[in-house]
Design a protein around this motif. Structure first.
Motif, PDB file in Angstrom:
ATOM      1  N   ASP A  47      -9.572   3.864  14.349  1.00 27.17           N
ATOM      2  CA  ASP A  47      -9.104   3.459  13.153  1.00 27.17           C
ATOM      3  C   ASP A  47      -7.168   3.705  12.769  1.00 27.17           C
ATOM      4  N   ARG A  48      -7.015   4.751  13.470  1.00 29.45           N
ATOM      5  CA  ARG A  48      -5.273   4.863  13.559  1.00 29.45           C
ATOM      6  C   ARG A  48      -4.920   3.262  13.296  1.00 29.45           C
ATOM      7  N   LEU A  49      -4.884   2.648  14.707  1.00 32.91           N
ATOM      8  CA  LEU A  49      -4.459   1.150  14.311  1.00 32.91           C
ATOM      9  C   LEU A  49      -4.107   0.296  13.720  1.00 32.91           C
ATOM     10  N   THR A  50      -5.428   0.307  12.951  1.00 33.69           N
ATOM     11  CA  THR A  50      -6.499  -0.267  11.793  1.00 33.69           C
ATOM     12  C   THR A  50      -5.124   0.077  10.280  1.00 33.69           C
ATOM     13  N   LYS A  51      -5.450   1.031  10.482  1.00 33.75           N
ATOM     14  CA  LYS A  51      -4.509   1.610   8.928  1.00 33.75           C
ATOM     15  C   LYS A  51      -3.228   1.544   9.732  1.00 33.75           C
ATOM     16  N   LEU A  52      -2.932   2.165  10.690  1.00 35.78           N
ATOM     17  CA  LEU A  52      -1.127   1.403  11.330  1.00 35.78           C
ATOM     18  C   LEU A  52      -0.878  -0.290  10.654  1.00 35.78           C
ATOM     19  N   ARG A  53      -2.066  -1.065  11.243  1.00 33.60           N
ATOM     20  CA  ARG A  53      -1.731  -2.599  11.043  1.00 33.60           C
ATOM     21  C   ARG A  53      -1.014  -3.122   9.607  1.00 33.60           C
ATOM     22  N   ALA A  54      -2.584  -2.492   8.522  1.00 29.38           N
ATOM     23  CA  ALA A  54      -2.461  -2.448   7.231  1.00 29.38           C
ATOM     24  C   ALA A  54      -0.890  -1.896   6.841  1.00 29.38           C
ATOM     25  N   ALA A  55      -0.516  -0.604   7.400  1.00 27.31           N
ATOM     26  CA  ALA A  55       0.891   0.200   6.696  1.00 27.31           C
ATOM     27  C   ALA A  55       2.346  -1.105   7.249  1.00 27.31           C
ATOM     28  N   PHE A  56       1.820  -1.995   8.307  1.00 28.99           N
ATOM     29  CA  PHE A  56       3.090  -2.290   8.749  1.00 28.99           C
ATOM     30  C   PHE A  56       3.495  -4.028   7.997  1.00 28.99           C
ATOM     31  N   ASP A  57       2.066  -4.434   8.178  1.00 25.75           N
ATOM     32  CA  ASP A  57       1.440  -6.091   7.555  1.00 25.75           C
ATOM     33  C   ASP A  57       2.575  -5.549   5.761  1.00 25.75           C
ATOM     34  N   ALA A  58       2.041  -4.266   5.355  1.00 24.12           N
ATOM     35  CA  ALA A  58       3.013  -4.145   3.581  1.00 24.12           C
ATOM     36  C   ALA A  58       4.290  -3.651   3.892  1.00 24.12           C
ATOM     37  N   TRP A  59       4.233  -3.658   5.756  1.00 27.44           N
ATOM     38  CA  TRP A  59       6.085  -2.882   4.999  1.00 27.44           C
ATOM     39  C   TRP A  59       7.309  -4.526   5.372  1.00 27.44           C
ATOM     40  N   ILE A  60       6.448  -4.467   6.965  1.00 26.08           N
ATOM     41  CA  ILE A  60       6.952  -5.884   6.951  1.00 26.08           C
ATOM     42  C   ILE A  60       7.585  -6.783   5.493  1.00 26.08           C
ATOM     43  N   ASP A  61       6.731  -7.080   4.880  1.00 25.41           N
ATOM     44  CA  ASP A  61       6.624  -7.901   3.729  1.00 25.41           C
ATOM     45  C   ASP A  61       7.907  -6.914   2.753  1.00 25.41           C
ATOM     46  N   VAL A  62       7.710  -5.704   2.398  1.00 25.17           N
ATOM     47  CA  VAL A  62       8.717  -4.749   1.591  1.00 25.17           C
ATOM     48  C   VAL A  62       9.974  -4.937   2.439  1.00 25.17           C
ATOM     49  N   GLN A  63      10.408  -4.500   3.068  1.00 22.18           N
ATOM     50  CA  GLN A  63      11.893  -5.195   4.336  1.00 22.18           C
ATOM     51  C   GLN A  63      11.942  -6.123   3.790  1.00 22.18           C
ATOM     52  N   ARG A  64      11.644  -7.546   4.345  1.00 20.15           N
ATOM     53  CA  ARG A  64      12.066  -8.467   3.599  1.00 20.15           C
ATOM     54  C   ARG A  64      12.325  -8.738   2.709  1.00 20.15           C
ATOM     55  N   ARG A  65      10.790  -8.189   1.331  1.00 18.63           N
ATOM     56  CA  ARG A  65      11.205  -9.220   0.105  1.00 18.63           C
ATOM     57  C   ARG A  65      13.291  -7.048  -0.212  1.00 18.63           C
ATOM     58  N   TRP A  66      12.936  -6.482   0.522  1.00 19.34           N
ATOM     59  CA  TRP A  66      14.196  -5.424  -0.083  1.00 19.34           C
ATOM     60  C   TRP A  66      15.761  -6.670   0.190  1.00 19.34           C
ATOM     61  N   VAL A  67      15.625  -7.051   1.668  1.00 24.20           N
ATOM     62  CA  VAL A  67      17.221  -7.739   2.271  1.00 24.20           C
ATOM     63  C   VAL A  67      17.147  -8.579   0.923  1.00 24.20           C
ATOM     64  N   TYR A  68      16.320  -9.412   1.059  1.00 26.96           N
ATOM     65  CA  TYR A  68      16.724 -10.643   0.219  1.00 26.96           C
ATOM     66  C   TYR A  68      17.405  -9.847  -1.396  1.00 26.96           C
ATOM     67  N   LEU A  69      16.492  -9.247  -1.587  1.00 28.21           N
ATOM     68  CA  LEU A  69      16.882  -8.566  -3.171  1.00 28.21           C
ATOM     69  C   LEU A  69      17.859  -8.156  -3.023  1.00 28.21           C
ATOM     70  N   GLU A  70      18.182  -6.970  -1.920  1.00 27.75           N
ATOM     71  CA  GLU A  70      19.584  -5.797  -1.987  1.00 27.75           C
ATOM     72  C   GLU A  70      20.595  -7.417  -1.906  1.00 27.75           C
ATOM     73  N   GLY A  71      20.664  -8.081  -1.215  1.00 29.88           N
ATOM     74  CA  GLY A  71      21.574  -8.665  -1.185  1.00 29.88           C
ATOM     75  C   GLY A  71      21.858 -10.121  -2.329  1.00 29.88           C
ATOM     76  N   ILE A  72      21.142 -10.017  -3.239  1.00 27.46           N
ATOM     77  CA  ILE A  72      21.296 -10.534  -4.435  1.00 27.46           C
ATOM     78  C   ILE A  72      21.898  -9.527  -5.940  1.00 27.46           C
ATOM     79  N   PHE A  73      21.522  -8.166  -5.723  1.00 28.72           N
ATOM     80  CA  PHE A  73      21.577  -7.349  -6.900  1.00 28.72           C
ATOM     81  C   PHE A  73      22.997  -6.812  -6.274  1.00 28.72           C
ATOM     82  N   PHE A  74      23.244  -5.947  -5.019  1.00 25.21           N
ATOM     83  CA  PHE A  74      24.096  -5.444  -4.684  1.00 25.21           C
ATOM     84  C   PHE A  74      25.045  -6.375  -3.619  1.00 25.21           C
ATOM     85  N   GLY A  75      25.036  -7.355  -4.270  1.00 26.84           N
ATOM     86  CA  GLY A  75      26.021  -8.840  -3.426  1.00 26.84           C
ATOM     87  C   GLY A  75      26.990  -9.612  -4.475  1.00 26.84           C
ATOM     88  N   SER A  76      26.441  -8.632  -5.879  1.00 25.18           N
ATOM     89  CA  SER A  76      27.346  -9.614  -6.848  1.00 25.18           C
ATOM     90  C   SER A  76      27.502  -9.202  -7.975  1.00 25.18           C
TER      91      SER A  76
END
Length: 422
Positions: free
Chosen positions: A209-238
């Motif tokens: 149960d713990r590892l399943t929840k952790l996998r789901a959280a990390f799946d969402a986390w890596i997606d959020v982090q990747r999107r944030w890095v992309y958009l941060e470079g756009i909005f904070f870079g100009s």
């Protein structure tokens, strides 16, 4: 006289075998819990050597033969006894063993002699069955301990990004370990050894149960982090992007604040399992992902409009186009992208200009081979101009310049032909 001699012989035999007998008795009184099999074997070997050194007249008596044969039987069955001295045999297994041997004492009071005297060595098959079960259960216990130790101690690999926040890296290793252990826990359910022990089922279900929840959280986390890095470079870079997309900028600013807070929380205790202690983590990550999806969609619509306004933008990917739009006020940063929009143009030659409000003036086009063509009229780029506006002027200037050069070349050819004819 014969009776006296017989008594004397028996006395001699008793005195001769009493020492090895006492050694064996002492060995049999050894508590099983503290027994060391190597020492047990050595003691048995020493007793046998001592008995074999006795005179032949002693060895012909039944007292000697009985003791000698008993020690030999203990030695021949020593491997069976040694097999029982394993960490795989837990209290639950010893209850079964003692029941099979009809021994009614607590495990803490069990001695080597009790095992020998209750035919342990003659019941190899029964012992082998219990031992096989114990070893199967031991393998499961080792795996559960490995899972527990790995994830209770698993630190997240963090790296500083833009001197603002620490981001997670090493996702591949995390996902590989999560998938391996989750798969192992699922596979373990089919084992008869797993189903036989309630503690295994409780631990297995807990960690699955713990590892399943952790996998789901990390799946969402890596997606959020990747999107944030992309958009941060756009909005904070100009600053230009902020001005041109105020609604998306405001929305991303809210996402940025929440994401930074989350990353600082995990940075203070950078352990994988700590993620499960963050309240509503999954919902938070999914909400941030949805917000950034909306922002990226609006960004995509905005970029499509820019392309429809200036068709040569279709030759550029989103990242290049965003870089161009974000650097409207810095024409020098736009020039490296000219080659992607105009097939034969590498860059433009600019001249310094000190006029107020003028960023630069382009006076000539340069090819990839270094060929230089002076524009018919210089293109003046002002601080109030949008990047696509001066790019349109540049495109128009190219057409005009090339048209005039072509017209001039045709006139020169015709003049040359007329002169030759004359």
């Amino acid at each position: 006289f014969n009776s006296v001699n017989e008594v004397a012989g028996l006395t001699e035999v008793w005195e001769a075998v009493s020492k090895p007998f006492d050694s064996l008795t002492e060995l049999k009184d050894t508590l099983w819990a503290t027994a060391v099999m190597r020492k047990v074997r050595k003691t048995l070997d020493d007793i046998l050597i001592e008995m074999r050194s006795l005179p032949n007249r002693i060895r012909q008596y039944d007292a000697y033969t009985a003791l000698h044969d008993k020690v030999k039987s203990y030695l021949s069955g020593h491997s069976t006894l040694s097999d029982m001295k394993t960490d795989a045999l837990k209290e639950r297994h010893w209850k079964i063993i003692l029941q099979k041997l009809n021994i009614h004492v607590a495990f803490s009071e069990l001695t080597i002699g009790m095992l020998w005297d209750n035919d342990l060595l003659e019941r190899k098959k029964d012992m082998a069955e219990v031992l096989s079960i114990a070893q199967g259960e031991m393998a499961i216990e080792v795996f559960l301990n490995e899972v527990r130790d790995r994830w209770m101690k698993q630190e997240l690999n963090l790296v500083l990004y833009q001197n603002r926040v620490r981001l997670i890296r090493g996702w591949d290793d995390l996902f590989t370990a999560l998938d391996d252990h989750t798969g192992g826990l699922i596979l373990m359910r089919s084992s008869p050894y797993y189903r036989a022990v309630r503690e295994f089922q409780e631990d297995g279900n807990l960690w699955e149960d713990r590892l399943t929840k952790l996998r789901a959280a990390f799946d969402a986390w890596i997606d959020v982090q990747r999107r944030w890095v992309y958009l941060e470079g756009i909005f904070f870079g100009s600053a230009d992007i902020k001005n041109q997309l105020p609604a998306e900028w405001s929305r991303f600013k809210s996402v940025d604040g929440e994401f930074i807070t989350l990353m600082r929380r995990i940075s203070s205790r950078p352990y994988a399992m700590e993620a499960l202690n963050i309240e509503n983590l999954q919902r938070t990550l999914e909400r941030l992902s949805n917000l950034m999806t909306v922002i990226q969609k609006a960004l995509g619509t905005y970029l499509e409009k820019q392309r429809s306004d200036f068709s040569r933008f279709y030759f550029l990917g989103d990242d290049d186009l965003l870089e161009i739009i974000g650097n409207s006020s810095e024409p020098g940063k736009v020039l490296p992208h000219l080659g992607k929009m105009f097939a034969s143009i590498s860059t433009c030659n600019s001249v310094p200009c000190e006029e107020e409000g003028v960023l630069t003036k382009f006076e000539a086009m340069l090819s990839k081979d270094g060929e230089k063509v002076r524009l018919d009229s210089p293109i003046t780029v002002t601080s109030k101009m949008n990047v696509k506006d001066w790019l349109k002027q540049l495109e128009s200037g190219m057409h005009t310049t090339l048209a005039k050069l072509l017209n001039s070349a045709v006139s020169d050819v015709q003049s040359t032909k007329s002169s030759t004819t004359s």
